[in-house]
Write an enzyme that holds these catalytic residues in place. Sequence first.
Site, PDB file in Angstrom:
ATOM      1  N   ASP A 298       2.459  -6.878   2.516  1.00  0.00           N
ATOM      2  CA  ASP A 298       1.164  -5.909   3.033  1.00  0.00           C
ATOM      3  C   ASP A 298       1.734  -4.586   3.600  1.00  0.00           C
ATOM      4  OD1 ASP A 298      -1.147  -5.065   3.178  1.00  0.00           O
ATOM      5  OD2 ASP A 298      -1.751  -6.243   5.126  1.00  0.00           O
TER       6      ASP A 298
ATOM      7  N   HIS B 147       1.659   3.875   8.240  1.00  0.00           N
ATOM      8  CA  HIS B 147       0.921   4.826   8.778  1.00  0.00           C
ATOM      9  C   HIS B 147       2.002   5.963   9.543  1.00  0.00           C
ATOM     10  CE1 HIS B 147      -2.839   3.328   7.927  1.00  0.00           C
ATOM     11  NE2 HIS B 147      -2.700   1.992   8.252  1.00  0.00           N
TER      12      HIS B 147
ATOM     13  N   HIS C  97       0.810  -1.080   0.028  1.00  0.00           N
ATOM     14  CA  HIS C  97       0.091  -0.064   0.007  1.00  0.00           C
ATOM     15  C   HIS C  97       0.968   1.099  -0.160  1.00  0.00           C
ATOM     16  CE1 HIS C  97      -3.608  -2.282   0.928  1.00  0.00           C
ATOM     17  NE2 HIS C  97      -2.712  -3.267   1.824  1.00  0.00           N
TER      18      HIS C  97
ATOM     19  N   ARG D 216      -0.193   4.328  -1.031  1.00  0.00           N
ATOM     20  CA  ARG D 216      -0.695   5.578  -0.597  1.00  0.00           C
ATOM     21  C   ARG D 216      -0.787   6.701  -1.500  1.00  0.00           C
ATOM     22  NH1 ARG D 216      -2.700   2.373   3.221  1.00  0.00           N
ATOM     23  NH2 ARG D 216      -1.375   2.130   5.122  1.00  0.00           N
TER      24      ARG D 216
HETATM   25  O1  DOR Z   1      -3.414  -3.790   8.442  1.00  0.00           O
HETATM   26  C1  DOR Z   1      -3.880  -3.454   7.114  1.00  0.00           C
HETATM   27  N1  DOR Z   1      -3.646  -2.301   6.749  1.00  0.00           N
HETATM   28  N2  DOR Z   1      -4.356  -4.238   6.569  1.00  0.00           N
HETATM   29  C2  DOR Z   1      -4.978  -4.170   5.253  1.00  0.00           C
HETATM   30  O2  DOR Z   1      -5.665  -4.770   4.434  1.00  0.00           O
HETATM   31  C3  DOR Z   1      -5.054  -2.590   4.870  1.00  0.00           C
HETATM   32  C4  DOR Z   1      -3.705  -2.111   5.348  1.00  0.00           C
HETATM   33  C5  DOR Z   1      -3.595  -0.364   4.946  1.00  0.00           C
HETATM   34  O3  DOR Z   1      -4.039  -0.068   3.972  1.00  0.00           O
HETATM   35  O4  DOR Z   1      -3.380   0.475   5.937  1.00  0.00           O
END
Ligand code: DOR
Length: 459
Positions: A307, A311, A62, A64
């Site tokens: 994954d 954040h 991800h 962003r």
């Molecule tokens: O912990 C997670 N964060 N699992 C997900 O499936 C999405 C991801 C996110 O995009 O933050």
Amino acid sequence: MPPRTLIRDATVVLPGEDARTSVLLEGGRIAAIDPAPHTRADEVVDAAGLHLLPGIIDDQVHFRDPGLTHKEDLCTGSRACAAGGVTSFLEMPNTVPQTVTVDALAGKLALAARRCVVDYGFYMGATTDNLAELQRAARTRGVSTPGIKIFIGSSTGNMLVDDQECLEGIFAGTTLPITAHCEDESTVRANLARLEGSGTLTVHDHSRIRDHRAAVTATLRAIDLAVRHNHRFHVLHVSTAEEVGILAAHHDLITAEACPHHLFLDTSDYDRLGTLAQMNPSLKTAADRAALWQGLRDGAIQNIATDHAPHTREEKAAPYPASPSGVPAVEIVLPLMLDQVNRGACSLQDIARWMSDRPGRIWDIVGKGRIAEGCDADLVLVDLSLAREVRNEEQITKCGWSPWHGTSLQGWPLRTWVGGRTVFAAAAGAGGPGRVETDPVGREITFDHALGGYWATKT
Ligand code: DOR
């Protein structure tokens, strides 16, 4: 044009065997393995004592971008990949806007061409009403995608699709491979209501809310859809022993992956890490963790993906459950695995299979995933003897932290090539962080879904 490069005297992790030999890179491809003596090159890399692996293909990140670039963007995310030996990534659709139309997909590909230092691909996201766009994506030339991502369980980004009729429609009406986040929403909501009623929630409750039953129920439901519709399906981030048992029964259509956080952390880590260990699916027990490793060894689970879900530290510091789920890992996953090689838990051949060859086959990626003549020169040279500590302040990911901060690992990448260009070179001596490419030299990955996926191409 990338330089003609001779990597000399490495132990090269070839498909099925390790060999002490040399590799010649030319025109972005692997031109020769064991080239003639005195082969000339623009650069000769003396790799004696080092190991050369195929570049890692991470099929779940991800990054962003667009929309949430205070957490990560395609430049910082792909630079973190380069530093970690990840030469290709497949990115998820929960950006802003979401990648749920062919136009949004084309927009992301255009953005990536301006920002990425490693090769890239982007999933199409499913919504409750974008079936026509999912169908159009398969037909539109020039906007290639690995497949369709469905959030059968809710997570970051408000993309839940759990209506049965809708899911049947997507599995029946599309041809692209499908992958999904599997956590059963009604189980999660019932658990949450029960636990909220019994006092203040803490991060430990995350694994009670998103519990074993939630993961197993949704995985069974998705596999049932795939089998009934004869549709290729990849289970993302398997987290429980029971799912491993279910997956072991499938030798067609279904593939699955495990993530470093579920392989290296478990519920006992909440005390130490707090919400830094909060992700979806949640951490499970040490027994589940052991079952995932066994599942990889037995072939019930095919690949490892990160994954990577950055954040900011400020966001993660919010009191649970306001804290967001997700952990970064693209630059740490290979050192974590090389450290396991040093501990005797797996081999370099396992790493090449789980992290390069199999994700390449699962997603029909053309010309990547192995060290073979004619393949893209996507490579990572590693020093298995180098020991370093993971440090937050050395992370290239924009979020600037790692759940493995303070962990000492033995085995680190020294240099990464993408299409024959060096995109990462460790600092001399003690290793990284070193020099990381900033020019957008990454290229769009080519997918050929006529290849038929992992089970059709498994050797
Ligand atoms: O912990 C997670 N964060 N699992 C997900 O499936 C999405 C991801 C996110 O995009 O933050």
